[in-house]
Each structure stands twice: as structure tokens, then as C-alpha cells.
Scaffold this active site. Structure first.
Site, PDB file in Angstrom:
ATOM      1  N   ALA A 102       0.861  -1.177   0.000  1.00  0.00           N
ATOM      2  CA  ALA A 102       0.000   0.000   0.000  1.00  0.00           C
ATOM      3  C   ALA A 102       0.896   1.224   0.000  1.00  0.00           C
ATOM      4  O   ALA A 102       2.003   1.174   0.515  1.00  0.00           O
ATOM      5  CB  ALA A 102      -0.878  -0.004   1.230  1.00  0.00           C
ATOM      6  N   THR A 103       0.396   2.314  -0.602  1.00  0.00           N
ATOM      7  CA  THR A 103       1.313   3.423  -0.793  1.00  0.00           C
ATOM      8  C   THR A 103       0.968   4.691  -0.027  1.00  0.00           C
ATOM      9  O   THR A 103       1.185   4.727   1.173  1.00  0.00           O
ATOM     10  CB  THR A 103       1.529   3.677  -2.271  1.00  0.00           C
ATOM     11  OG1 THR A 103       0.253   3.652  -2.904  1.00  0.00           O
ATOM     12  CG2 THR A 103       2.393   2.622  -2.877  1.00  0.00           C
ATOM     13  N   THR A 104       0.426   5.721  -0.655  1.00  0.00           N
ATOM     14  CA  THR A 104       0.500   7.051  -0.047  1.00  0.00           C
ATOM     15  C   THR A 104      -0.722   7.418   0.793  1.00  0.00           C
ATOM     16  O   THR A 104      -1.859   7.262   0.354  1.00  0.00           O
ATOM     17  CB  THR A 104       0.689   8.103  -1.153  1.00  0.00           C
ATOM     18  OG1 THR A 104       1.747   7.651  -1.987  1.00  0.00           O
ATOM     19  CG2 THR A 104       1.020   9.454  -0.583  1.00  0.00           C
ATOM     20  N   ALA A 114       3.824   4.076  -7.875  1.00  0.00           N
ATOM     21  CA  ALA A 114       3.061   3.189  -6.999  1.00  0.00           C
ATOM     22  C   ALA A 114       1.845   3.865  -6.384  1.00  0.00           C
ATOM     23  O   ALA A 114       1.072   3.234  -5.678  1.00  0.00           O
ATOM     24  CB  ALA A 114       3.968   2.669  -5.885  1.00  0.00           C
TER      25      ALA A 114
END
Lengths: 262, 305
Positions: B59-61, B234
């Protein structure tokens, strides 16, 4: 060395049951009333912290009378049971029936094996999607379970209060009507009957009231504080019909907590 | 989960003691806890096969912004496994309880499991104690859980959440960030975590205004996510084709609220319109007409032509 007297099993059980029953009848009553908006729990309880009614899980609540340390112990066990089950399976897999079974086995074992039975009586209730799917289980000190419909009264003066509920309860009550009935029933105890002056009035700050609200998602349990209660109960002494019209729109009460996230 | 054959509640349930769900489960049924599983030797690199060369989804931002009445948290919807987009509509911002939320970056599977445990931990405490846990208490519980994951983090499966909420005692929105060892740090005004956080943080520095309303804070969060998605492969931008918007949560004294798609759609479309022809969101570019020649020669540094 003294030889113990022989006591027949019948006598032993009867003595234990009498002991437990006496302990339970000493405390104040709790009533549980099902209505179209959910399930209402009410008790005369001046304490803000020592609850007789509490949340177990999303749609399941617990009410108890008797010895505080004993039912608190069972309540904690119930919350642990529900949270562990909900965590390892899913939130929808926690049911009142499962919990009532676990409580019944526990109380039954304690009643037969321990020298002192628990002096408690419990209600485990689950609010369903519709009033027909509500489940209310009443558990007694010896582990017997009864599947109740509509209303339950337990604790001191339970007989008088049950009689009042039987006379007045009907399916399809809304929340304010159910609440008024519950409070009136609590006031119709043995003391009021002896005085012969009708139900006692109980001030909102002397009441512990909570509801499993059918309309809420996820955690449906909410407590009703004195201000919300005063609004829902209406002016003391007012007839049921006009008060109903006045306060029909008062649901949910002013201190309703925010809708929990889905 | 050990079950008493008689059907009665196991003795451990009836022992008075901790109000912590994690502590109870650690003693009674440790196998259901996330940290209890023994891993085979070798890092996450030992996983092979499948798209993304066996990498678990990441999972990213996540961005979080304090505003006048509380805090806003927003997360993009992309999860990646190596070079592959593992999921387009993953949710990475969760309610922790009525007055707090947690956003996750790092290994998605472990992070989601951690959030689930954290939610139960807070609810369990609230039910047993009959009172809400303090904001500090919640932040510390989460810290302990992250520390519990340190072994996995060292094998490449790190979880780095950001925690935010409305502190009922201090009556303000607060943000707490973490590192992989469970170290916790209170952030002032705004914060971002995840692979796109560098770009999002840069944007937040320029977009943050103290004491704004929720609307401006939501707009700033969506703008910052746009900037992260613009430069970080991403991080997913708003998906206009599938109408997938970021998850945006607003936490105030009234509680946690996730913004609905209708409400958010307007904000996202406004951001997209603002960035059309001005992808960097430069506020000066809006005032000057686009056909005016850029004053590049005087401003450009050492970049050779």
C-alpha cells in the site's frame, strides 16, 4: 473426627436455589422491553459508573441483577468471548444464542460444583433486522435458559413488574412508548403496591437506560442519559397518548452519539 | 482458540485483569495474533512466482492534515506488487474508533490485519472500562503493535501506519507518525507516509493553511495525492474512467466520517480541472495567460540546453 450429616441431593439443590433466589430478590429490578425501534433496557440505578446494563457486541447487549462482582465477572467474560469470536471469524458470527449457551453452561457448572452458587440473573438480547428476529434470553443462577418474547423483568419485585408488563405490553410499541412502559413498570414494585397509590415516579437521573437501536449500523448499543430520557419520557404524570404525540419525533435523543463508521 | 469441551466459558475468560484484548489473547489464544506465526528463514525476496515476481501487495501514499475542527486523512487506492498494480480500489484509511482513524502504508496484508486488531483493541477497552481510551493511549497501543512486527519488517515486510484523530481532552485534531521500530512522533499540521509521501509532503507544505475549514483541508489532501501520483508510479491518481476516488475521512468532535463518492466527486473534478494545462498546480500559472512566453532563460539554473 466428626461424621458429616447426610444431606439428600434434592435438599442440597433446593437450599442452593433458595439461597440464590433470596440474593437476587434483594436488589433492584431490571426490565427489558422489545419495541419496533429496538430493545430497551431500564433499571433504577443511581450510580453512573457501576452499570447493570452493558454492550457486548454490535447487536448484543447484557443486563443483570444480583451480586455485582459475580455478574461483572460474567460480563467481562462475555465481552472477551464476543470480541475473540468476532476477531477470529467475522463480526456477523457473534450471536446472542452462542453467548447464552456459554453462559448457561458456565452458570450450570458453578451451580452444581461450587459450594456457593452465583446469585445472578441475566438477560442476553440481540436486536434483529425486524422485531420478529429479536432474540431475548433470560438465564437464571442454575444455568437454565428461557427464550423470552416481548419483555422480561428480573430482580426485586419481579412478579409485580412482570404483571404490569404483561398487562400493558403489545407488539409494535415505539421507543418513547416502550420507555415509558419500562419506567412505569419499574415504579410498580412491591413497595408501590403496598402503598396502593399507583406506580412510583422515578426521576431520570435515577435511571440507567440503554437501547439496542435497530436503525443503527455496526454498534447499535447506546446509553440514554438523563437529558435524553427527560425528553423521551415527557412530563411526569402526563397521559400516554398526548406524550406520545409530543415526543414521537424525539428519536434519536439529543445525546445520540454520532453514527459509527460502517 | 481453545474451546472448553463442556461448552462453558474457559476459566481464562473469568479471570479479572487486563482490559487489553491483545494481552488477553496472547495468554489465551496466541495463535490468532498476527505476530505469533513463525516465518521460514529468508526474506520476502524468497517468495517467487505470480505477477510482480511474488512480491506481496504494497500500500502506498497516505496524507493527513489538521484543520480548525479536527483532522482530514486521505489515501490513494492503489496497491502494487513489484511492477504490477495489484489492486485499483484498495482502501487504506480505516476508522480506528469513533474519534480516530489510521492510514496504512507498507505490506498491505499485514497492515490490514494490524488495523483489525487495533480496532478490536480500542473497542474492547471501551466496553470493559466503560470509558474511551485517551488519544495518547491509542497512539501507544498502535506503537506496541508496530514494534511487534519488527521481525517481519527486518525481513522486508514493514508496516508504517499514520494515526490521526480528534483528541477529546485537548479538543483538537492530532497526527501521530511511526517508524518500523514502533517509534512514535507527533506531527504538527500535516504529514504523509508511503512511497509517494516525499512528493505529497512537498505539496502539503505549500498547500497547508492553518485554521482552515474541512472543505479546504479535503481539497489540499486531494491535491497532495495528485502530486504524489504524478511522480510516484506506486501511487494511483483519481481514476476518472472507473470513477474510483481516494478514500477521504474527516474526524471531528462529532466523530469519524468518510466522505461519500458524490461529495468527493466534485472535489476530484475540480482538482483535475485545475491541473488541466497546469499539471504542477502552479498558482502563478493561473493568473498569467498560457500563451505568454515563459521567463525560463533568466530563472534556469545549470541545466545545459
Amino acid at each position: 473426627m466428626s461424621v458429616p450429616f447426610y444431606v439428600s441431593p434434592e435438599q442440597l439443590m433446593k437450599d442452593k436455589a433458595d439461597f440464590a433466589r433470596k440474593g437476587i430478590a434483594r436488589g433492584r429490578a431490571v426490565v427489558v422491553v422489545a419495541c419496533s425501534d429496538g430493545i430497551v433496557f431500564a433499571s433504577e440505578n443511581a450510580s453512573r459508573a457501576l452499570h447493570k446494563i452493558s454492550e457486548i457486541y454490535d447487536r448484543v447487549a447484557f443486563a443483570a441483577v444480583g451480586k455485582y462482582n459475580e455478574f461483572e465477572n460474567l460480563r467481562v467474560a462475555g465481552v472477551r468471548y464476543a470480541d475473540l469470536r468476532g476477531y477470529s471469524y467475522d463480526r456477523s458470527d457473534v450471536t446472542a444464542r452462542g453467548l447464552a449457551n456459554a453462559y448457561a453452561q458456565t452458570l450450570g457448572t458453578i451451580f452444581t460444583t461450587e459450594s456457593k452458587p452465583y446469585e445472578v440473573e441475566l438477560v442476553v438480547a440481540e436486536v434483529g433486522a425486524t422485531p420478529e428476529r429479536d432474540q431475548v434470553y433470560r438465564l437464571t443462577y442454575d444455568g437454565s435458559v428461557a427464550d423470552e418474547h416481548g419483555y422480561v423483568a428480573m430482580g426485586g419485585s419481579a412478579e409485580q413488574i412482570t404483571a404490569k408488563l404483561a398487562e400493558r405490553w403489545q407488539p409494535g410499541l415505539d421507543l418513547p412508548a416502550a420507555l415509558r412502559l419500562a419506567v412505569e413498570a419499574l415504579g410498580s414494585d412491591a413497595a408501590a403496591a403496598a402503598a396502593g397509590s399507583g406506580p412510583r415516579t422515578i426521576a431520570p437521573d435515577q435511571l440507567e437506560v440503554a437501547v439496542l437501536d435497530r436503525a443503527r449500523t455496526r454498534r447499535t448499543f447506546r446509553r440514554l442519559g438523563a437529558p435524553a430520557l427527560a425528553g423521551l419520557l415527557g412530563a411526569p404524570g402526563a397521559g400516554a397518548a398526548p406524550a406520545e404525540a409530543e415526543h414521537g419525533g424525539a428519536v434519536p435523543g439529543p445525546d445520540t452519539p454520532p453514527e459509527p463508521p460502517a | 482458540m481453545s474451546q472448553d469441551p463442556s461448552g462453558r466459558l474457559p476459566a481464562a475468560y473469568l479471570v479479572p485483569g487486563s482490559s487489553s484484548f491483545t494481552e488477553f489473547v496472547r495468554d489465551h489464544a496466541p495463535e490468532v495474533l498476527p505476530g505469533a506465526r513463525r516465518l521460514p528463514a529468508g526474506g520476502a525476496g524468497a517468495l517467487t512466482g505470480g505477477p510482480g515476481a511474488g512480491q506481496p501487495p504494497h500500500a502506498t501514499t497516505i496524507v493527513a492534515i489538521v484543520f480548525a475542527d479536527g483532522v482530514v486523512m486521505a489515501g490513494d487506492r492503489r496497491a502494487t506488487a513489484g511492477n504490477v498494480i495489484a489492486q485499483r480500489d484498495i482502501e487504506k484509511v480505516f476508522p480506528a474508533d469513533d474519534h480516530s482513524c489510521v492510514g496504512i502504508a507498507g505490506t498491505a496484508g499485514l497492515a490490514i490485519e494490524m488495523v483489525r486488531l487495533f480496532q478490536v483493541e480500542l473497542e474492547h477497552f471501551e466496553k470493559l472500562e466503560g470509558a474511551l481510551m485517551s488519544f495518547e493511549g491509542k497512539a501507544n497501543r498502535l506503537s506496541a503493535m508496530i514494534r511487534g512486527n519488527l521481525g517481519l519488517a527486518m525481513q522486508g515486510l514493514a508496516v508504517v501506519p499514520v494515526f490521526a484523530g480528534y483528541d477529546l481532552a485537548e479538543q483538537r485534531g492530532r497526527i501521530v507518525s511511526y517508524d518500523v521500530t514502533g517509534g512514535r512522533y507527533e506531527e504538527v499540521d500535516h504529514h504523509a507516509v508511503g512511497s509517494g509521501s516525499v512528493f505529497a509532503r512537498g505539496a502539503l507544505k505549500k498547500l497547508f493553511r492553518p485554521g482552515t475549514g474541512a472543505e479546504q483541508a479535503v481539497r489540499a489532501a486531494v491535491e497532495a495525492l495528485w502530486d504524489a501520483a504524478d511522480d510516484d508510479s506506486a501511487t494511483g491518481g483519481p481514476d476518472l474512467l472507473r470513477r474510483i476516488w481516494p478514500v477521504v475521512a474527516v474526524v471531528t468532535a462529532d466523530g469519524f466520517r468518510r466522505l461519500g463518492d458524490d461529495e468527493l466527486g466534485g472535489v476530484v473534478e475540480a482538482v483535475v480541472a485545475g491541473r488541466t494545462g497546469n499539471p504542477g498546480g502552479n498558482p502563478l500559472a493561473v493568473q498569467s495567460p498560457p500563451q505568454s512566453p515563459p521567463q525560463a532563460p533568466t530563472q534556469q539554473g545549470g541545466a545545459p540546453a
